[in-house]
Design an enzyme around this catalytic site. Structure first.
Site, PDB file in Angstrom:
ATOM      1  N   LYS A 198      24.433  53.938  60.535  1.00 51.91           N
ATOM      2  CA  LYS A 198      24.853  52.543  60.562  1.00 51.91           C
ATOM      3  C   LYS A 198      24.302  51.897  61.824  1.00 51.91           C
ATOM      4  CE  LYS A 198      28.841  49.467  60.648  1.00 51.91           C
ATOM      5  NZ  LYS A 198      30.261  49.303  60.372  1.00 51.91           N
ATOM      6  N   ARG A 208      31.897  39.456  59.228  1.00 59.74           N
ATOM      7  CA  ARG A 208      32.910  39.298  60.284  1.00 59.74           C
ATOM      8  C   ARG A 208      33.691  38.002  60.099  1.00 59.74           C
ATOM      9  NH1 ARG A 208      29.107  42.004  65.007  1.00 59.74           N
ATOM     10  NH2 ARG A 208      28.986  44.024  63.948  1.00 59.74           N
ATOM     11  N   LYS A 251      22.794  51.686  56.430  1.00 57.68           N
ATOM     12  CA  LYS A 251      23.258  50.307  56.452  1.00 57.68           C
ATOM     13  C   LYS A 251      22.717  49.597  57.677  1.00 57.68           C
ATOM     14  CE  LYS A 251      27.622  48.013  57.164  1.00 57.68           C
ATOM     15  NZ  LYS A 251      28.958  48.140  57.585  1.00 57.68           N
ATOM     16  N   TYR A 316      27.450  42.982  47.339  1.00 53.30           N
ATOM     17  CA  TYR A 316      28.335  41.885  46.921  1.00 53.30           C
ATOM     18  C   TYR A 316      27.828  41.238  45.637  1.00 53.30           C
ATOM     19  CZ  TYR A 316      29.935  42.662  51.639  1.00 53.30           C
ATOM     20  OH  TYR A 316      30.404  43.267  52.765  1.00 53.30           O
TER      21      TYR A 316
HETATM   22  C1  PBG Z   1      33.550  47.766  59.681  1.00 50.35           C
HETATM   23  C2  PBG Z   1      32.466  47.336  58.791  1.00 50.35           C
HETATM   24  C3  PBG Z   1      31.524  46.318  58.966  1.00 50.35           C
HETATM   25  C4  PBG Z   1      30.799  46.251  57.788  1.00 50.35           C
HETATM   26  C5  PBG Z   1      31.265  47.246  56.962  1.00 50.35           C
HETATM   27  N1  PBG Z   1      32.284  47.920  57.593  1.00 50.35           N
HETATM   28  C6  PBG Z   1      31.345  45.365  60.071  1.00 50.35           C
HETATM   29  C7  PBG Z   1      30.831  45.791  61.378  1.00 50.35           C
HETATM   30  O1  PBG Z   1      30.512  46.943  61.623  1.00 50.35           O
HETATM   31  O2  PBG Z   1      30.789  44.906  62.225  1.00 50.35           O
HETATM   32  C8  PBG Z   1      29.707  45.252  57.509  1.00 50.35           C
HETATM   33  C9  PBG Z   1      29.493  44.961  56.065  1.00 50.35           C
HETATM   34  C10 PBG Z   1      28.711  43.743  55.783  1.00 50.35           C
HETATM   35  O3  PBG Z   1      28.128  43.080  56.669  1.00 50.35           O
HETATM   36  O4  PBG Z   1      28.647  43.414  54.601  1.00 50.35           O
HETATM   37  N2  PBG Z   1      33.160  48.379  60.850  1.00 50.35           N
END
Ligand code: PBG
Length: 325
Positions: A198, A208, A251, A316
């Site tokens: 990630k 967010r 991701k 999504y």
């Molecule tokens: C939680 C999380 C995030 C996303 C998925 N789980 C946000 C982040 O790490 O700031 C992002 C998913 C998206 O942007 O669609 N940590």
């Protein structure tokens, strides 16, 4: 022997008609390859549109069941739940509360749709008042103290009916800590989908907004990966596999298709890619302005992610795609 070059070879022969292209295509995409993320909101009305993600709503528990049923009827077989809790505090107390919004949604979905695979995001950023993914020690996220909170959250989700828990926090050792805690609680059949590679990414911006989880200070570069690294992704996945991850994820998706391919080739694990909120928002925004055809763009992006080696795509756009497929 004829020469294997032009004019004996003409690549266009196999591209001549739609039926011919269909016959020789290498990559397939089905609704059952898709995981549909949903935001369950403990505070709002049944549906609150997310401004930066056209077509995405925050949903009440009842609305989540409705939305999941519609998705299931369109062929989607898995959902990923994010919670927006009734209240937030420094340690994210609502994350592992038996009456938390995700736990209630899990029980309702388990009842209503027994064949739907229920996946939950395990992370504290939606539950902490400071918006970081764990508990703080001064201004840094304390790794080992956070592991206990994540393990408790995962167990709570498993007990409420989650088939799969998906840690997205990027703490060291979280997969092992969660696996041990699940087993200890008698939840050895609950699987772990690890957000293994990630990256710290600006493409999480719209999420967010949706999850109300922007960090109150600083950023997430102290725990999420640096986009300039690729070998590090291999090491991250190796650690998570060793700790018991059943599925590994990369991701964001489109900016990291090289990583998806490396991981698939190296580990041969069930591999997922997350087309994140910003990737979705870009396509929808350009589509709304008539700058590109959003329907075709969604499909092209999804095929590209599959072709790179992802077995599963979190998106999504899952419902739009399922209807097209
Ligand atoms: C939680 C999380 C995030 C996303 C998925 N789980 C946000 C982040 O790490 O700031 C992002 C998913 C998206 O942007 O669609 N940590």
């Amino acid at each position: 022997m004829p020469d294997a070059s032009f004019p004996n070879v003409r690549s266009r022969r196999l591209r001549r008609t739609a039926a011919m292209r269909e016959l020789v295509r290498e990559t397939r995409l089905e609704a059952s390859d898709l995981i549909y993320p949903m935001f369950v909101d403990d505070r709002g009305p049944p549906r609150t549109p997310v401004a930066s993600m056209p077509g995405v709503d925050r949903l009440s528990v009842e609305a989540v069941v409705e939305e999941a049923r519609a998705a299931f009827d369109e062929g989607i077989r898995a959902v990923l739940l994010f919670g927006l809790p009734a209240s937030k505090d420094a340690r994210g107390s609502r994350a592992d509360h038996a009456e938390g919004v995700v736990q209630r949604a899990l029980r309702a979905l388990r009842d209503a749709l027994p064949d739907l695979v229920l996946i939950t995001d395990v992370c504290l950023c939606e539950y902490t008042d400071h918006g970081h993914c764990g508990v703080l020690d001064g201004e840094t996220v304390a790794n080992d103290a956070t592991l206990e909170r994540l393990a408790a959250q995962a167990v709570s989700h498993g007990a409420a009916g989650a088939d799969v828990v998906a840690p997205s926090d990027m703490m060291d050792g979280r997969v092992g800590a969660i696996r041990a805690a699940l087993d200890e609680a008698g939840l050895e059949d609950v699987a772990i989908l690890s957000y293994a590679a990630k990256y710290a990414s600006v493409f999480y911006g719209p999420f967010r907004d949706a999850a109300d989880s922007a960090p109150a200070f600083g950023d997430r570069r102290g725990y999420q990966m640096d986009v300039r690294n690729s070998d590090e992704a291999i090491r991250e996945v190796a650690l998570d596999v060793a700790e018991g991850a059943d599925i590994v994820m990369v991701k964001p998706a489109l900016p990291n298709l090289d990583i998806v391919r490396r991981i698939k080739d190296e580990f041969r694990m069930p591999t997922a890619a997350y087309q994140v909120s910003g990737e979705y928002a870009m396509i929808e925004a350009a589509g709304a302005r008539g700058w590109l055809d959003a329907g075709a763009a969604r499909l092209e992006a999804a095929y590209a992610i599959r072709r790179a080696g992802a077995d599963l795509i979190v998106t999504y756009a899952a419902r739009q795609l399922a209807r097209t497929l």
